[in-house]
Design a protein around this motif. Structure first.
Motif, short mmCIF file in Angstrom:
data_model
loop_
_atom_site.label_atom_id
_atom_site.label_comp_id
_atom_site.label_asym_id
_atom_site.label_seq_id
_atom_site.Cartn_x
_atom_site.Cartn_y
_atom_site.Cartn_z
N GLN A 89 0.75 -1.30 -0.17
CA GLN A 89 -0.05 -0.04 0.12
C GLN A 89 1.02 1.41 -0.06
OE1 GLN A 89 -3.11 -0.32 3.21
NE2 GLN A 89 -3.81 -2.30 2.32
N ALA A 90 1.74 1.11 0.80
CA ALA A 90 2.71 2.35 0.75
C ALA A 90 3.59 2.59 -0.76
CB ALA A 90 3.88 2.16 1.96
N HIS B 251 8.25 6.05 -1.00
CA HIS B 251 9.43 5.26 -1.23
C HIS B 251 10.62 5.64 -0.30
CE1 HIS B 251 7.56 3.51 -4.69
NE2 HIS B 251 7.38 4.73 -5.16
N LEU B 252 10.34 5.72 0.84
CA LEU B 252 11.24 6.17 1.73
C LEU B 252 12.40 5.00 2.39
CD1 LEU B 252 9.41 8.64 4.09
CD2 LEU B 252 11.16 9.12 2.52
N PRO B 253 13.40 5.06 2.58
CA PRO B 253 14.26 4.00 3.05
C PRO B 253 13.49 3.52 4.43
CG PRO B 253 15.53 5.92 2.78
CD PRO B 253 14.32 6.33 2.61
N MET B 254 13.65 2.19 4.56
CA MET B 254 13.05 1.70 5.77
C MET B 254 13.89 0.63 6.63
SD MET B 254 9.47 0.32 4.18
CE MET B 254 10.21 -0.71 2.62
N ALA B 255 13.50 0.56 7.80
CA ALA B 255 14.68 -0.22 8.73
C ALA B 255 13.43 -1.17 9.59
CB ALA B 255 15.51 0.49 9.55
N SER B 256 14.13 -2.37 9.95
CA SER B 256 13.12 -3.29 10.69
C SER B 256 14.27 -3.98 11.60
CB SER B 256 12.27 -3.68 9.77
OG SER B 256 11.54 -4.75 10.56
N THR B 257 13.46 -4.57 12.63
CA THR B 257 14.05 -5.71 13.31
C THR B 257 13.40 -7.04 12.90
OG1 THR B 257 12.87 -5.65 15.37
CG2 THR B 257 14.91 -4.27 15.13
N VAL B 258 12.16 -6.96 12.35
CA VAL B 258 11.35 -8.22 12.13
C VAL B 258 11.40 -8.57 11.07
CG1 VAL B 258 10.23 -8.44 14.40
CG2 VAL B 258 9.64 -6.88 12.59
N PRO C 239 8.33 -6.20 -6.14
CA PRO C 239 9.27 -5.12 -5.91
C PRO C 239 8.24 -3.64 -6.34
CG PRO C 239 10.56 -6.63 -7.11
CD PRO C 239 9.14 -7.17 -6.88
N PRO C 240 8.45 -2.46 -6.17
CA PRO C 240 9.56 -2.14 -5.13
C PRO C 240 9.02 -1.95 -3.48
CG PRO C 240 8.23 -0.13 -6.11
CD PRO C 240 7.74 -1.35 -6.47
N SER C 241 7.86 -2.76 -3.19
CA SER C 241 7.09 -2.80 -1.87
C SER C 241 8.43 -2.88 -1.02
CB SER C 241 6.15 -3.98 -1.73
OG SER C 241 5.27 -3.60 -2.72
N LEU C 242 9.26 -3.62 -0.99
CA LEU C 242 10.28 -3.80 0.02
C LEU C 242 11.53 -3.24 -0.52
CD1 LEU C 242 10.24 -5.52 2.87
CD2 LEU C 242 8.22 -5.51 1.60
N ALA C 243 11.63 -2.61 -1.38
CA ALA C 243 12.91 -2.24 -1.89
C ALA C 243 13.53 -1.17 -0.84
CB ALA C 243 12.81 -1.37 -3.13
N ASN C 244 14.78 -1.10 -0.56
CA ASN C 244 15.51 -0.22 0.37
C ASN C 244 15.18 -0.52 1.77
OD1 ASN C 244 17.43 1.80 0.81
ND2 ASN C 244 16.26 3.24 0.06
N MET C 245 14.87 -1.77 2.27
CA MET C 245 14.78 -2.18 3.66
C MET C 245 16.03 -2.72 3.91
SD MET C 245 12.77 -3.04 5.93
CE MET C 245 11.25 -3.22 5.85
N HIS C 246 16.11 -2.12 5.33
CA HIS C 246 17.29 -2.74 6.08
C HIS C 246 16.89 -3.58 7.48
CE1 HIS C 246 18.18 0.59 3.66
NE2 HIS C 246 19.45 0.01 3.61
N ASN C 247 17.54 -4.25 7.72
CA ASN C 247 17.38 -5.16 9.14
C ASN C 247 18.45 -5.89 9.59
OD1 ASN C 247 16.32 -6.70 11.17
ND2 ASN C 247 14.85 -7.68 9.88
N ALA C 248 18.81 -5.49 10.74
CA ALA C 248 20.11 -6.04 11.31
C ALA C 248 19.62 -7.42 11.99
CB ALA C 248 20.77 -5.14 12.44
N VAL C 249 20.08 -8.54 11.24
CA VAL C 249 19.37 -9.80 11.37
C VAL C 249 20.51 -10.79 12.15
CG1 VAL C 249 17.66 -9.79 9.61
CG2 VAL C 249 19.72 -10.92 9.34
#
Lengths: 310, 505
Positions: free
Chosen positions: B328-329, B335-342, B355-365
């Motif tokens: 939806q976003a 299209h902002l950069p995103m971060a997550s832990t999950v 794509p590009p729903s999850l483009a530019n996503m960052h997660n420290a896993v």
């Protein structure tokens, strides 16, 4: 924001700040209302007209989304896939009606338990057959922007489609022989039968139409959701709230009224206080309306014009 | 899994194999300990063969509850399958390398210590090791990671008994979780309980676990803070994930953060971590949204993010409904950069959404199946050999896998499944070679250190690991002074109880 000026859907930096704000609020209001209306579409027919508490409503929507995903990933264009979802889910609804549902007419609680069972079988069956998710459908259309805000073209189209669908449903029930027979059958089956209406067939087709519409909205909402076995659950509560708050005096008008009214409450509260309070406000408002108007919003209209029946 | 796979062929086969089998590695400290464990087990076998024969009829029961259906099944099924793989390997006579290294003696656990690291560079380079968390340099130092982590355990099963996975479906329903936990503990009398996805589920069953003094492993990534003498938390927690990812995001994209978090204990508490660490990084949380788990239509959240104009968005969204935020976003042109832990590491959103729903996503896993090391690719191959139709092998599936192996190692060392004794043994300071890398179970807090990698997606949602931290400790409970070995307690700490969280903000 004078009335004569059309909203330009282009980036205008430094211009009026009110205009984008207004467009954003209108857009949010529109998407909230369209979401409620699309969730409720099939239930309007099955709960509102046939008085069957169909707890498998969400799973019918899931089926529609699954059919659409299957079709799209076999090269069929999305609009055709949506139509295919309508007919496939409708056909499934007809089979289900013949096999199971018709044994529970007039036994509301029996139908409730049965449809609940069907919903469990469908969702778990989808999980076992197709795994935990289906390939997604890309959202058709891009985005248009106005000031800092940008809006999804597809949601704008959905708002239009939901209006078209409601008008079409009204026409079917008001202006076709089938609609007349259906209304007669729902009002008094025995008199309808004595007048030569094949009520069994009417029930079957009505249930099929309700199921088909649920599948249709499931397919329409599929690009904006993750297509998975239990996706139906997210639609069940909004659908029931919309139909019940709308009331039975005039189901279609009631559903339109309740989805408009509820999103009119939800949108500003979400915007100012946050999504959590927006959802709360919607639920509290639904509670208040059912308390004050037990027969729903549409009973207001019926009270004003007592001649209009369902 | 058939019975013949569960049971050793016959007890007689085990006996002659015992004395020589366990010493598989070189004369390392770990090898010696394992040898000792194996000999201890062998002693039991040789001394009392009849009893062992009788005992081989009663399997070691690993109680396992996950959501195989419902809103959270997308995570539960992965974990169940990983647990099956671990149990199968134990019954086939394998274990993961590792052993007790003593509390705090992290230096002794390196796989690389017996021989100097193999240094290569250029096209054959497989693994980038970055010493200080910097970006990989052009002349990357590469350590060959060829050592096999799955090694023979010296016996099929555990103490001459087969291991049985007693699993139940929690159906994403907290009330049912409590019933199932009670049934597993009281009726099935499981030797160990491995269970829990959502923090709400864990908190629903933890009082039952405590009341019955049940040895319990929670293998999820979570918000942190559980200090419970009967519970071991082997997933990554906020201090291991939130801070690394925030540091990277602030450096790369800027200081203005918008947080969207699921409205329950996990989302609220993780958002509190983000808020309190922002000032440390000279950043600021300029907006927060807490949509309830039932919300699946996000136009107002998207409008709020657009109006706030953050540099990047922290998304801590959980479950089926909330993952709708991403398409939806993207459709609304956000299209902002995103971060997550999950996200991604658990629900593989980068595979599920176009794509590009999850483009530019960052997660420290601490884990994703894309980790390119040999030991991980071997693990991935073993998993898909057993479950060829599975869509993804994620973070918590890996945690579940090494946790069950870890339990088996502890039982083998102490020579009994007595829960109190196994718990004490687990408090010996264990390092285990997991597919992610070396994991150290810290005795005092019952939490694990992890190998953290920063996963980032490109426009096509392909994963690359842009930064690595070979070991981050779960230090927060240590700072609060939690020591479950000396002072048993049974509670969950929240950031509000730590004055540090208000110091900078």
């Amino acid at each position: 924001m004078s009335g004569s000026e059309r909203i330009p859907l282009s980036r205008r930096e430094g211009g009026s700040k009110v205009l984008p704000e207004l467009a954003s609020i209108l857009y949010q209001f529109g998407t909230n209302a369209a979401f409620l209306l699309l969730s409720a579409l099939g239930l309007i027919v099955i709960l509102g007209m046939m008085n069957i508490i169909n707890l498998a409503h969400g799973e019918f929507m899931m089926l529609g989304a699954y059919v659409a995903s299957f079709a799209v990933h076999r090269g069929i264009p999305f609009p055709l896939a949506v139509i295919l979802a309508f007919f496939a889910t409708g056909a499934f609804g007809i089979v289900l009606e013949r096999l199971v549902i018709r044994r529970f007419y007039g036994r509301e609680l029996g139908a409730l338990v049965t449809t609940w069972g069907i919903s469990l079988i469908l969702a778990q069956g989808a999980l076992l057959l197709f795994g935990p998710y289906m390939p997604p459908i890309p959202i058709p259309g891009g985005a248009v922007s106005e000031g800092v805000f940008s809006f999804s073209v597809y949601w704008l189209i959905l708002i239009g489609i939901s209006i078209v669908l409601v008008v079409a449903l009204t026409l079917v029930y008001r202006a076709t022989p089938f609609g007349l027979q259906a209304r007669a059958t729902m009002q008094n089956p025995s008199i309808a039968r004595s007048l030569g209406i094949r009520t069994g067939r009417v029930y079957m087709l009505t249930f099929g139409l309700g199921a088909g519409l649920a599948g249709l909205s499931g397919a329409l909402l599929a690009p904006a959701t993750s297509i998975a076995p239990f996706m139906g659950q997210q639609f069940v509560a909004p659908a029931f709230i919309t139909v019940v708050v709308g009331g039975g005096a005039n189901v279609i008008a009631g559903a339109v009224g309740s989805s408009t009214f509820l999103s009119l409450i939800e949108t500003p509260v979400s915007l100012t206080l946050g999504t959590f309070y927006g959802t709360m406000a919607l639920l509290v408002m639904a509670l208040l309306i059912i308390r004050v108007l037990p027969a729903g919003i549409s009973s207001l209209g019926a009270r004003l014009r007592p001649a209009v029946a369902r | 899994m058939t019975d013949s796979e569960n049971f050793p062929a016959s007890p007689g086969e085990i006996e002659p194999a015992q004395p020589s089998a366990p010493c598989s590695g070189g004369p390392t400290r770990r090898g010696l300990i394992q040898g000792a464990a194996g000999i201890a087990a062998a002693g039991v076998v040789l001394a009392r063969p009849n009893i062992v024969r009788a005992a081989s009829e009663t399997p070691v029961k690993v109680g396992f509850i996950e959501d195989e259906s419902g809103n959270l099944s997308i995570y539960g099924i992965q974990k169940l399958h990983a647990a099956r793989l671990a149990v199968q390997e134990i019954n086939d006579g394998y274990t993961l390398a590792g052993g007790p290294v003593g509390s705090g003696c992290l230096g002794t656990m390196g796989l690389y210590s017996p021989t100097p690291p193999t240094l290569t560079s250029g096209p054959g380079a497989k693994l980038n090791i970055i010493n200080d968390g910097g970006t990989p340099s052009e002349h990357a130092i590469v350590t060959a990671d060829t050592e096999e982590i799955l090694i023979p355990s010296g016996e099929k099963g555990l103490l001459g008994r087969p291991v049985d996975l007693v699993s139940s479906d929690g159906q994403s329903n907290n009330t049912l979780w409590q019933q199932l936990a009670r049934r597993m503990i009281q009726q099935d009398k499981v030797d160990v309980l491995v269970a829990g996805f959502a923090s709400a589920e864990r908190e629903a069953i933890r009082p039952i676990v405590d009341q019955r003094k049940q040895l319990y492993f929670y293998t999820n990534q979570y918000e942190g803070g559980v200090a419970d003498g009967y519970t071991f938390c082997t997933g990554a927690v906020c201090e291991q994930q939130v801070i690394p990812v925030m540091q990277y995001m602030v450096e790369k994209f800027g200081p203005k953060i918008f947080t969207i978090a699921a409205n329950y204990n996990f989302g609220q508490l993780t958002a509190a971590w983000v808020r309190s660490f922002a000032p440390v990084l000279k950043a600021k949380v300029i907006g927060e949204e807490f949509p309830p788990l039932e919300v699946s239509e996000f136009s107002s959240v998207i409008a709020k993010v657009q109006a706030a104009k953050p540099d990047w968005v922290m998304t801590l969204l959980v479950g089926q409904n909330q993952s709708n935020y991403y398409p939806q976003a993207a459709a609304a042109g956000l299209h902002l950069p995103m971060a997550s832990t999950v996200n991604m590491a658990q629900g593989y959103e980068h595979k599920r959404f176009t794509p590009p729903s999850l483009a530019n996503m960052h997660n420290a896993v601490n884990y994703m199946q894309e980790i390119p090391t040999k030991r991980n690719q071997d693990f991935v191959a073993r998993f898909y050999k057993m479950f060829p139709n599975d869509p993804y092998l994620g973070q918590m599936a890996q945690n579940t896998y090494f946790t069950i192996h870890l339990y088996a190692k502890a039982v083998r060392l102490i020579g009994t499944t007595d829960q109190e004794k196994v718990r004490r043994t687990l408090e010996a300071g264990w390092a285990i070679e997991a597919p992610e890398g070396t994991v150290f179970l810290e005795p005092a807090t019952h939490h694990a250190s992890h190998y953290i990698r920063l996963a980032a997606t490109d426009e096509k949602q392909q994963i690359s690991f842009v930064r690595e931290w070979p070991m981050i400790e779960a230090w927060w409970l240590q700072r609060l002074g939690v020591n479950l070995v000396r002072h048993p307690e049974h509670k969950q700490y929240t950031p509000q109880e730590d004055p540090f969280f208000k110091m900078f903000g």
